[in-house]
Each structure stands twice: as C-alpha cells, then as structure tokens.
Design a protein around this motif. Structure first.
Motif, PDB file in Angstrom:
ATOM      1  N   GLN A   1       0.742  -1.258  -0.176  1.00  0.00           N
ATOM      2  CA  GLN A   1       0.162   0.250  -0.022  1.00  0.00           C
ATOM      3  C   GLN A   1       0.947   1.380  -0.050  1.00  0.00           C
ATOM      4  O   GLN A   1       1.988   1.210   0.154  1.00  0.00           O
ATOM      5  N   LYS A   2       0.188   2.496  -0.171  1.00  0.00           N
ATOM      6  CA  LYS A   2       0.955   3.689   0.099  1.00  0.00           C
ATOM      7  C   LYS A   2       1.543   3.922   1.447  1.00  0.00           C
ATOM      8  O   LYS A   2       0.809   4.610   2.166  1.00  0.00           O
ATOM      9  N   GLY A   3       2.623   3.438   1.619  1.00  0.00           N
ATOM     10  CA  GLY A   3       3.222   3.736   2.965  1.00  0.00           C
ATOM     11  C   GLY A   3       4.626   3.222   3.036  1.00  0.00           C
ATOM     12  O   GLY A   3       5.398   3.494   1.937  1.00  0.00           O
ATOM     13  N   ALA A   4       4.998   2.607   4.202  1.00  0.00           N
ATOM     14  CA  ALA A   4       6.451   2.403   4.487  1.00  0.00           C
ATOM     15  C   ALA A   4       7.008   1.474   3.305  1.00  0.00           C
ATOM     16  O   ALA A   4       8.023   1.589   3.098  1.00  0.00           O
ATOM     17  N   LEU A   5       6.237   0.589   3.004  1.00  0.00           N
ATOM     18  CA  LEU A   5       6.975  -0.540   1.843  1.00  0.00           C
ATOM     19  C   LEU A   5       7.061   0.308   0.461  1.00  0.00           C
ATOM     20  O   LEU A   5       8.004   0.080  -0.077  1.00  0.00           O
ATOM     21  N   SER A   6       6.402   1.425   0.478  1.00  0.00           N
ATOM     22  CA  SER A   6       6.492   2.281  -0.862  1.00  0.00           C
ATOM     23  C   SER A   6       7.730   2.998  -0.682  1.00  0.00           C
ATOM     24  O   SER A   6       8.481   3.107  -1.705  1.00  0.00           O
ATOM     25  N   LEU A   7       8.109   3.754   0.389  1.00  0.00           N
ATOM     26  CA  LEU A   7       9.234   4.252   0.638  1.00  0.00           C
ATOM     27  C   LEU A   7      10.452   3.100   0.551  1.00  0.00           C
ATOM     28  O   LEU A   7      11.411   3.649   0.178  1.00  0.00           O
ATOM     29  N   LEU A   8      10.321   2.046   1.180  1.00  0.00           N
ATOM     30  CA  LEU A   8      11.510   1.138   0.916  1.00  0.00           C
ATOM     31  C   LEU A   8      11.619   0.737  -0.732  1.00  0.00           C
ATOM     32  O   LEU A   8      12.721   0.614  -0.945  1.00  0.00           O
ATOM     33  N   LYS A   9      10.524   0.785  -1.349  1.00  0.00           N
ATOM     34  CA  LYS A   9      10.518   0.440  -2.778  1.00  0.00           C
ATOM     35  C   LYS A   9      11.621   1.458  -3.407  1.00  0.00           C
ATOM     36  O   LYS A   9      12.221   1.271  -4.172  1.00  0.00           O
ATOM     37  N   GLY A  10      11.196   2.925  -2.962  1.00  0.00           N
ATOM     38  CA  GLY A  10      11.856   3.990  -3.814  1.00  0.00           C
ATOM     39  C   GLY A  10      13.411   3.990  -3.591  1.00  0.00           C
ATOM     40  O   GLY A  10      14.287   4.493  -4.190  1.00  0.00           O
ATOM     41  N   ARG A  11      13.856   3.422  -2.277  1.00  0.00           N
ATOM     42  CA  ARG A  11      15.132   3.352  -2.028  1.00  0.00           C
ATOM     43  C   ARG A  11      16.099   2.405  -2.856  1.00  0.00           C
ATOM     44  O   ARG A  11      17.170   2.366  -2.889  1.00  0.00           O
ATOM     45  N   GLY A  12      15.373   1.103  -2.871  1.00  0.00           N
ATOM     46  CA  GLY A  12      16.149   0.251  -3.895  1.00  0.00           C
ATOM     47  C   GLY A  12      17.033  -0.713  -2.945  1.00  0.00           C
ATOM     48  O   GLY A  12      17.670  -1.463  -3.779  1.00  0.00           O
ATOM     49  N   SER A  13      17.173  -0.268  -1.825  1.00  0.00           N
ATOM     50  CA  SER A  13      18.320  -1.357  -1.020  1.00  0.00           C
ATOM     51  C   SER A  13      17.630  -2.692  -0.685  1.00  0.00           C
ATOM     52  O   SER A  13      18.681  -3.482  -0.553  1.00  0.00           O
ATOM     53  N   LEU A  14      16.526  -2.854  -0.761  1.00  0.00           N
ATOM     54  CA  LEU A  14      16.080  -4.268  -0.609  1.00  0.00           C
ATOM     55  C   LEU A  14      16.484  -5.146  -2.039  1.00  0.00           C
ATOM     56  O   LEU A  14      17.217  -6.258  -1.612  1.00  0.00           O
ATOM     57  N   GLU A  15      16.395  -4.642  -3.008  1.00  0.00           N
ATOM     58  CA  GLU A  15      16.874  -5.348  -4.154  1.00  0.00           C
ATOM     59  C   GLU A  15      18.443  -5.534  -4.208  1.00  0.00           C
ATOM     60  O   GLU A  15      18.875  -6.780  -4.446  1.00  0.00           O
ATOM     61  N   GLN A  16      19.013  -4.589  -3.817  1.00  0.00           N
ATOM     62  CA  GLN A  16      20.584  -4.638  -3.556  1.00  0.00           C
ATOM     63  C   GLN A  16      21.009  -5.864  -2.504  1.00  0.00           C
ATOM     64  O   GLN A  16      21.828  -6.468  -2.852  1.00  0.00           O
ATOM     65  N   ARG A  17      20.470  -5.700  -1.549  1.00  0.00           N
ATOM     66  CA  ARG A  17      20.610  -6.863  -0.498  1.00  0.00           C
ATOM     67  C   ARG A  17      20.172  -8.411  -0.765  1.00  0.00           C
ATOM     68  O   ARG A  17      21.156  -9.435  -0.644  1.00  0.00           O
ATOM     69  N   LEU A  18      19.049  -8.446  -1.628  1.00  0.00           N
ATOM     70  CA  LEU A  18      18.616  -9.795  -2.283  1.00  0.00           C
ATOM     71  C   LEU A  18      19.343 -10.449  -3.465  1.00  0.00           C
ATOM     72  O   LEU A  18      19.558 -11.620  -3.648  1.00  0.00           O
ATOM     73  N   ALA A  19      19.923  -9.362  -4.108  1.00  0.00           N
ATOM     74  CA  ALA A  19      20.486  -9.884  -5.358  1.00  0.00           C
ATOM     75  C   ALA A  19      21.602 -10.951  -5.274  1.00  0.00           C
ATOM     76  O   ALA A  19      21.746 -11.989  -6.017  1.00  0.00           O
ATOM     77  N   PRO A  20      22.639 -10.806  -4.317  1.00  0.00           N
ATOM     78  CA  PRO A  20      23.575 -11.956  -4.094  1.00  0.00           C
ATOM     79  C   PRO A  20      22.830 -13.100  -3.884  1.00  0.00           C
ATOM     80  O   PRO A  20      23.541 -14.250  -3.901  1.00  0.00           O
ATOM     81  N   LEU A  21      21.704 -13.268  -3.410  1.00  0.00           N
ATOM     82  CA  LEU A  21      20.797 -14.450  -3.052  1.00  0.00           C
ATOM     83  C   LEU A  21      20.217 -15.020  -4.540  1.00  0.00           C
ATOM     84  O   LEU A  21      19.788 -16.222  -4.248  1.00  0.00           O
ATOM     85  N   GLY A  22      20.278 -14.275  -5.513  1.00  0.00           N
ATOM     86  CA  GLY A  22      19.574 -14.662  -6.797  1.00  0.00           C
ATOM     87  C   GLY A  22      18.288 -14.344  -6.577  1.00  0.00           C
ATOM     88  O   GLY A  22      17.634 -15.119  -7.213  1.00  0.00           O
ATOM     89  N   VAL A  23      17.734 -13.606  -5.792  1.00  0.00           N
ATOM     90  CA  VAL A  23      16.231 -13.170  -5.513  1.00  0.00           C
ATOM     91  C   VAL A  23      16.113 -11.828  -6.355  1.00  0.00           C
ATOM     92  O   VAL A  23      16.588 -10.898  -6.078  1.00  0.00           O
ATOM     93  N   SER A  24      15.231 -11.879  -7.407  1.00  0.00           N
ATOM     94  CA  SER A  24      14.367 -10.702  -7.761  1.00  0.00           C
ATOM     95  C   SER A  24      13.305 -10.354  -7.052  1.00  0.00           C
ATOM     96  O   SER A  24      12.748 -11.137  -6.357  1.00  0.00           O
ATOM     97  N   VAL A  25      12.813  -9.044  -7.215  1.00  0.00           N
ATOM     98  CA  VAL A  25      11.768  -8.526  -6.469  1.00  0.00           C
ATOM     99  C   VAL A  25      10.756  -7.796  -7.201  1.00  0.00           C
ATOM    100  O   VAL A  25      11.321  -6.958  -8.350  1.00  0.00           O
ATOM    101  N   THR A  26       9.538  -8.175  -7.238  1.00  0.00           N
ATOM    102  CA  THR A  26       8.436  -7.219  -8.080  1.00  0.00           C
ATOM    103  C   THR A  26       7.460  -6.852  -7.001  1.00  0.00           C
ATOM    104  O   THR A  26       7.514  -7.235  -5.848  1.00  0.00           O
ATOM    105  N   TRP A  27       6.780  -5.532  -7.607  1.00  0.00           N
ATOM    106  CA  TRP A  27       6.098  -4.809  -6.645  1.00  0.00           C
ATOM    107  C   TRP A  27       4.770  -4.353  -7.265  1.00  0.00           C
ATOM    108  O   TRP A  27       4.743  -4.391  -8.349  1.00  0.00           O
TER     109      TRP A  27
END
Length: 319
Positions: free
Chosen positions: A41-67
């Motif tokens: 929803q439009k809230g904390a997760l949206s702010l996390l999405k905008g930062r891109g830090s989650l994708e960077q941390r999951l990339a070494p595990l071979g995990v992609s993220v969709t929103w």
C-alpha cells in the motif's frame, strides 16, 4: 559386457536424478531463480521500494523483487490467498477475516503499537465531552476494521456496551461527508483521515486508543513462502526496520515523502507522523495474543462466522 555397461549407465542416471541440481552428466545445475513478489500500500513499503536497498541486498542470493500496489489490506490478502504475492503490509483487522476464509497467512513482523493514530472525534462545537456521552449517539466507523475493535473496547472501558450506541457503517470518505454535514455525532477514524479532519474540519478529540488498543500494523507472507525462504524474509524485515529507524529520527523528511504519496498537504501528514510510534518487531506469542482478542471480539459480534485460532497463522519457527 554390454549388459553390464547398460546397467551401469542406468544406475548412474538414477543416482543423478535422485540428487537435486545434478544432471545425468554429473554437472551441477544452476539453482532455480527465486523471486519475492511484494504487494504494497502507499506507506512504509512504498518508501522502501523507492530506496532500492532491498533489491541490492537480495541480489547476492539470486532473488529478484517485483512490486504491485494495492489500495487496501483486504485486497492484498486476497492476492496472497490466490498465490499472486508473497509478502505485504496490513492493519490488524483484515488478517482475521483472511484467516477465517482459509488464506495461508503467516504473520512475519509487526509495527510497534500506535494507539494515538486512531481516535473518536467529534465536531468542535459538539456537546459530547466524554466517552460515556456516546450513549444513544450516531457513531460512524468502517465496519470490521481496526477502529471497530477499538470502539468496542473503548465502550467497555467506560461502562458501555456496543448496543448502547447507534452504529453507522461508513467508509472514511463517506464518514467525512457525514461528519461535515452533521448527520453523525462522532466518527471513529485513523490517520491520516484523523489528522485531516482536525486540520480542515475543526474536529475535536474525544478519546484515542491509548491504554485501549495497540493498533499495530503487520507484515505477512504465506506459510509456504515463509517455510521455504526464511533468509529472504529476514532481510526484508531488516530493511523495513531500517526504514522505520530512519523515519523515527527524520520525521519531517518521512512526512514529506508520504505527503507526495498520499497527495495530502505536508502539515497534515506531519501531524499524523508526529503521533506515530516507529519500530518493527518480530512476531511473538503475546503479539498473536493481541490478535486473538480481536478475532474473539469479531466472532462475538457475528462478524466472523467461526472461531479463528490466530496461533495457526504464526510463521514457521515461532517459539
């Protein structure tokens, strides 16, 4: 001799097939790619999405993220139920109904309690001064929502029963219109609608949820995803916690970002953020016990047809 060679080939092939990731040739196969499908929803997760830090941390595990963005928690939980998303954020009431409907829900993390973010408000010139004054009055709120439970608990605390008021079931936009034209006596609502009513309608606080209801937010996954991807979920929760900690020490910047997302004036959002408790915690049995009280209350009110055992929705591994 050829029979022995054929038997050896068959035996090696069977052994290779029995080992995951191993081809008959003996070479290791590349692990299947993993994906984390987030419904936000439009809230904390949206702010996390905008930062891109989650994708960077999951990339070494071979995990992609969709929103995928949703406009309400129940819709997110329906998407989880049909297997369209793996993770999302929601208030405290929708998971009760999702679990009752058989959704494979797993509670993953929770916010700190936010009791000052939901309240009973009245017009500025209202004669109502105390919760006891709500007896016989028209009280508007969103049916089967977080504020529905809050209202029931608040009435009980002040010696009233739910049947002592005249419930008016309205969505926030409709309730705001009814509040403005005087067709209701009180409105039970949450932020940022609460802050907007104070700023633009001169609403007065009658009581908030302090010492009545925790009003937590929750992060959820499915039982299967939580069981198979605990490493992914640990990273997601850690990144959410970091965003929360930043918001705690940068409230003005946090409010400014949310104001853009919500399309609301910054001062209104700032007022909502000023009474927000920031913090992300892992799920515990006492926290699920809070949810059980909500489930039992809704069952008593006839909103949930069968009793819900919230502990059954604990993520795998809860001690």
């Amino acid at each position: 001799m050829s029979t022995r060679r054929d038997f050896l080939k068959l035996s090696l092939g069977a052994a290779a097939a029995a080992l995951p990731g191993l081809h008959a040739s003996g070479a290791l196969a590349a692990p299947a790619p993993r994906v984390l499908r987030i419904g936000n929803q439009k809230g904390a997760l949206s702010l996390l999405k905008g930062r891109g830090s989650l994708e960077q941390r999951l990339a070494p595990l071979g995990v992609s993220v969709t929103w995928t963005e949703f406009n309400a928690g129940p819709v997110q939980l329906e998407a989880l139920n049909v297997g369209s998303i793996d993770f999302g954020d929601v208030g405290d009431a929708p998971p009760i109904f999702a679990q009752a409907a058989g959704a494979p829900l797993a509670y993953v993390a929770a916010t700190l309690p936010r009791p000052r973010s939901e309240a009973v408000i009245v017009p500025g010139n209202s004669p109502l001064r105390d919760v006891a004054d709500l007896k016989g009055k028209r009280v508007a709120f969103n049916r089967a929502s977080n504020v529905h439970f809050f209202l029931v608990q608040l009435l009980r605390k002040h010696g009233l029963d739910y049947g002592d008021i005249r419930p008016v079931f309205l969505s926030p936009p409709d309730a705001r219109a009814a509040f403005e034209n005087g067709s209701i006596d009180a409105w039970v609502i949450w932020d940022p609608f609460y802050a907007a009513a104070q700023a633009t309608l001169g609403a007065r606080l009658l009581a908030d949820a302090t010492a009545v209801d925790g009003n937590r937010g929750f992060y959820f996954s499915s039982q299967n995803y939580a069981r198979q991807n605990p490493d992914v979920l640990r990273i997601v929760v850690d990144e959410i916690a970091k965003t929360d900690e930043w918001g705690k020490t940068h409230r003005a910047e946090y409010a400014a970002e949310l104001a853009k997302l919500w399309g609301l004036p910054a001062p209104i959002v700032q007022q909502a953020i000023d009474r927000t408790e920031f913090g992300t915690v892992t799920i515990t049995k006492p926290i699920l016990g809070e949810q059980q009280k909500i489930a039992d209350t809704f069952h008593d009110l006839g909103l949930v047809p069968t009793r819900v055992d919230v502990l059954q929705a604990a993520a795998p591994g809860l001690v």
